[in-house]
Enzyme design. Sequence first.
Site, PDB file in Angstrom:
ATOM      1  CG  ASP A  58      -1.484  -0.992   1.572  1.00 45.04           C
ATOM      2  OD1 ASP A  58      -2.065  -2.026   0.563  1.00 45.04           O
ATOM      3  OD2 ASP A  58      -1.879  -1.655   2.166  1.00 45.04           O
ATOM      4  CD  GLU A 242      -8.886  -4.056  -2.546  1.00 48.92           C
ATOM      5  OE1 GLU A 242      -9.638  -4.166  -1.052  1.00 48.92           O
ATOM      6  OE2 GLU A 242      -8.041  -4.829  -2.059  1.00 48.92           O
ATOM      7  CG  HIS A 305      -3.124   0.323  -2.042  1.00 45.23           C
ATOM      8  ND1 HIS A 305      -4.586  -0.814  -1.329  1.00 45.23           N
ATOM      9  CD2 HIS A 305      -3.125   1.093  -1.475  1.00 45.23           C
ATOM     10  CE1 HIS A 305      -4.599   0.685  -0.406  1.00 45.23           C
ATOM     11  NE2 HIS A 305      -4.187   1.604  -0.997  1.00 45.23           N
ATOM     12  NE  ARG A 333       0.463  -6.781   0.476  1.00 49.01           N
ATOM     13  CZ  ARG A 333      -0.758  -6.797   0.604  1.00 49.01           C
ATOM     14  NH1 ARG A 333      -1.867  -6.474  -0.276  1.00 49.01           N
ATOM     15  NH2 ARG A 333      -0.472  -6.603   2.033  1.00 49.01           N
TER      16      ARG A 333
END
Length: 368
Positions: A58, A242, A305, A333
Amino acid sequence: MDTADYRNIKRIKALLGLLLYPLFMLGCTTAVAPTVEQESRLPEEEEYFTNPIADGADPWVFKKGDTYYFCSSGNGGIQVSKSEKLTAPGEKVVVWKTPDTGWNKSNVWAPELHRFNGKWYIYYAAAKKPGGPFLYQRSGVLESEGDDPFGPYTDKGMLYTGDSIEYTSSAPKWAIDLTPLQLNGQLYAIWSGWEGDAETDKTKQHLYMARMSNPWTISSNRVLLSSPEEPWETGGPLDLNEGPQVLKHKEKVFIVYSTRESWLKEYRLGQLTLSDTLVNPMEATYWVKSGPVFEGTDEVLGVGHCSFTTSPDGTEHWILYHSKKTTTPGWDRNIRAQEFTWTADGFPFFGVPVPAGVPIPVPSGQDD
């Protein structure tokens, strides 16, 4: 030769080197050290970088002047770092710790750092109970006491993300990944949410929007902007919309968002384009969906993201995003960066994610 031509030549040389290196090694029986003249023609280390640039997920970056500010969750709260280099995030400093009690004591997700009217605001998601099932995620906002991204910050509370704002007893709905949009003098909030309360976190997520009266107050009921309905948004165990991010360019407004499942290699980016910047963005019919606009390969898995910024000299546009480290389902990630361009019609063109280890020219002006 101008700067753009020079940088294009650098890119071509780096790519050719990557492609020809295996062939060169197959044709050699003995390794030979480069001469001084050959070394002078090799790419200078400081002029290139390789992905990934950091561990984590993110990614959020905000550029102010010559400095990049990065924002993330971790160490029991929210962290901010700063750097003069987009490709080298600085040391993380915790600017806000979760409280011992309350709706936001646990599960801090995807914070974003923004600046309005000389103050900094951090939008984030959190929950009243730790771990899963993730049934209690709500969105909140912090406000800096002065013009310093490192705080201190005041907790401005939970943002209203429901359908009945006129009733004080009505509760906000499940909400994550909230981001602001400024358009024609009006501030809006965009986020990912559930249609209603649910007893399982295996629940479809949609994109919603509402008006804001100031950076810490939502002043209208939410409206539905997007649901996972297209073939490239569906087909997995759980359909998601999202991670919405606002991108503006030459009188165009885009919402670039993540879709499919964040824990799988099929995670990717879709796009909503506002048909006209003078229309009411709260009308879903004015948003045109397209995608996928950026997706993984066999070498770069589960891209999603993202956040956007420009090079230090402002001449290039860059995307930061995260990708999965392996094909195994999960949230292990890392963070990557690469330049993107624009079509003749003014739409973003993200291209293909660059594999790990491939030399990429650093953002223009970063070496200055």
